[in-house]
Write a protein that holds these residues in place. Sequence first.
Motif, PDB file in Angstrom:
ATOM      1  N   PHE A  20      -1.736 -32.910-105.498  1.00  0.00           N
ATOM      2  CA  PHE A  20      -2.525 -31.688-105.679  1.00  0.00           C
ATOM      3  C   PHE A  20      -2.026 -30.832-106.839  1.00  0.00           C
ATOM      4  CE2 PHE A  20      -3.289 -32.416-101.053  1.00  0.00           C
ATOM      5  CZ  PHE A  20      -4.656 -32.666-101.170  1.00  0.00           C
ATOM      6  N   ALA A  21      -0.803 -31.071-107.302  1.00  0.00           N
ATOM      7  CA  ALA A  21      -0.240 -30.215-108.352  1.00  0.00           C
ATOM      8  C   ALA A  21      -1.059 -30.352-109.629  1.00  0.00           C
ATOM      9  CB  ALA A  21       1.210 -30.583-108.602  1.00  0.00           C
ATOM     10  N   LYS A  22      -1.221 -29.223-110.336  1.00  0.00           N
ATOM     11  CA  LYS A  22      -2.027 -29.213-111.555  1.00  0.00           C
ATOM     12  C   LYS A  22      -1.214 -29.690-112.757  1.00  0.00           C
ATOM     13  CE  LYS A  22      -5.779 -27.465-109.803  1.00  0.00           C
ATOM     14  NZ  LYS A  22      -5.854 -26.147-109.226  1.00  0.00           N
ATOM     15  N   GLY A 100       0.532 -23.880-109.650  1.00  0.00           N
ATOM     16  CA  GLY A 100       0.184 -25.289-109.451  1.00  0.00           C
ATOM     17  C   GLY A 100       1.182 -26.239-110.090  1.00  0.00           C
ATOM     18  N   ARG A 102       4.519 -28.424-110.348  1.00  0.00           N
ATOM     19  CA  ARG A 102       5.523 -29.011-109.467  1.00  0.00           C
ATOM     20  C   ARG A 102       6.663 -29.545-110.325  1.00  0.00           C
ATOM     21  NH1 ARG A 102       3.866 -27.353-106.802  1.00  0.00           N
ATOM     22  NH2 ARG A 102       2.432 -28.268-105.331  1.00  0.00           N
TER      23      ARG A 102
END
Lengths: 201, 320
Positions: A20-22, A100, A102
């Motif tokens: 899910f990290a951008k 967002g 990580r």
Amino acid sequence: MLVSGIKSRPQYAGLEPDIFAKLNLIICDRDGSDAVIEMLRRTDGEFAARSSVLLCAEGTEWSEINLIIEGMKPASAAPFPNLPATIARLKELLATAKMGTRIYAAGSEPLIGSVIQAAMDFGVDYKSVKTEHRGSLKRRVQCVHCKGFTENVTTNPVKCASCGLTLLVRDHYSRRLAAFQGVCIDAEVPGEIPETTVEFP
Amino acid sequence: MSISPVRRMRVAEVERVASRIKRFRLVDAAGHDLPAFSGGAHVVVGMKKGDHLLRNAYSLMGAPGDTSSYQISVLRTEDSRGGSAFMHEEVEVGSEIEITGPVNLFPIAKMGRRHILLAGGIGITPFMSMMHELSAQGADFELHYGVRSFEQGAYCDHLKAQYGDRVRLYQSDKGEKLPLERILEDQPLGSHMYVCGPKPMIDWALNLGRTVGWPEEALHSERFGAPAAGTPFVIKLARSQREIRVGPHQSILEALEQNGIDAPYLCRGGACGQCETAVVACDGPLQHNDHYLTDDERRSEKKIMICVSRTSGSSLTLDL
């Protein structure tokens, strides 16, 4: 010589991609790059395309650096000559990063510890940094007496680089300082020092 | 039995702050100073009605450093099991009640650089003390507060006056929606989100936080509410050889307490882990309603959090 069971001794769970990290900021050294390549293989190309690698290339030949960077594609990667330069660049990136983002760290313990220390400076919980230890067991040690740091410690005991005391390297760890604690080993009987062994090869 | 001591309190002030919400100010019945607490802390209020004993957790709303009194707000729920009805109808200035705590299971992440607070309805209460603390520290925070209407929302005026632009109100009677995705997408690294409100709101916010890329450690929530109801069953206590009936709207913990058994507890909301109890046998599936056990522990059917979880079977044997 190590006293085991000290709770502050860090544990590294291994690199796990967060799909899910951008944006993925990945910091590794030569040995850690294997773990990064393995993680990138387990994900799709889009995860890699959202990833940016800072490679701490100390002691690595140019030809090898090119091979490592090639192996991480399609993630973008940039080499840095040593750990302080790598962390300086990481901090520049963290200063403008969004939630967002990580952070992943793979390689030696001083590298992982320095990444977590930098992340914590920007309000990131240390548990939010994904980590995997690879390669040397070398440690950064803080002398509890003079507070000086001794880098890349592989032996136990070790001579403090700042004050010269002979230190017992403990598992007692400080996340804030990214260092294990070293305590004078011959305080009771000066000169009574056990044999030096390579405990952190 | 809570690990924190019981304190007798006297009600010093009761104020209706919204159509269904009352604020109570409590002082120590013996006139002593109270322990200081931290933003997000709660107390457990014991309510006795005949032989019926209920204990509900309520967030403390005052300034954390104020040791002269505690303040709580109570929403009169339509499907009250007796707790909120008792507080609204039987407690008045001068009444004495017992509390345990304060306990904080919803603290501010002190290392955070920015704090996004999300409240729905009565879920505003823990944020009242949190904002005292954040504001005193000069911390960067904002509150997004969803209410049904201005009349039904508690402390709307007070919050706007006190914190100005840091507070955004969303009234569902005007069709206003909390634009959470937009809010979460544009926050600097080091931000933390806190949500308290109805269960669907909490689930929505946590889920949205994850999908826009926030790490688990930056997503905080607190749930209050009655333990889920179910079918009645019998608990058998393996060690003390007793059998106790658990009613459809009662938790195992409440049934034990009603029968004079002092089981350990702290939060009464399935969050803290204090009431974890070993399951010896069960003739039906366990219904885990806690937020504490891991998925593996749940599947093992060897442990249960007796403050919120139950069984759909007819009997459950516990190591008590």
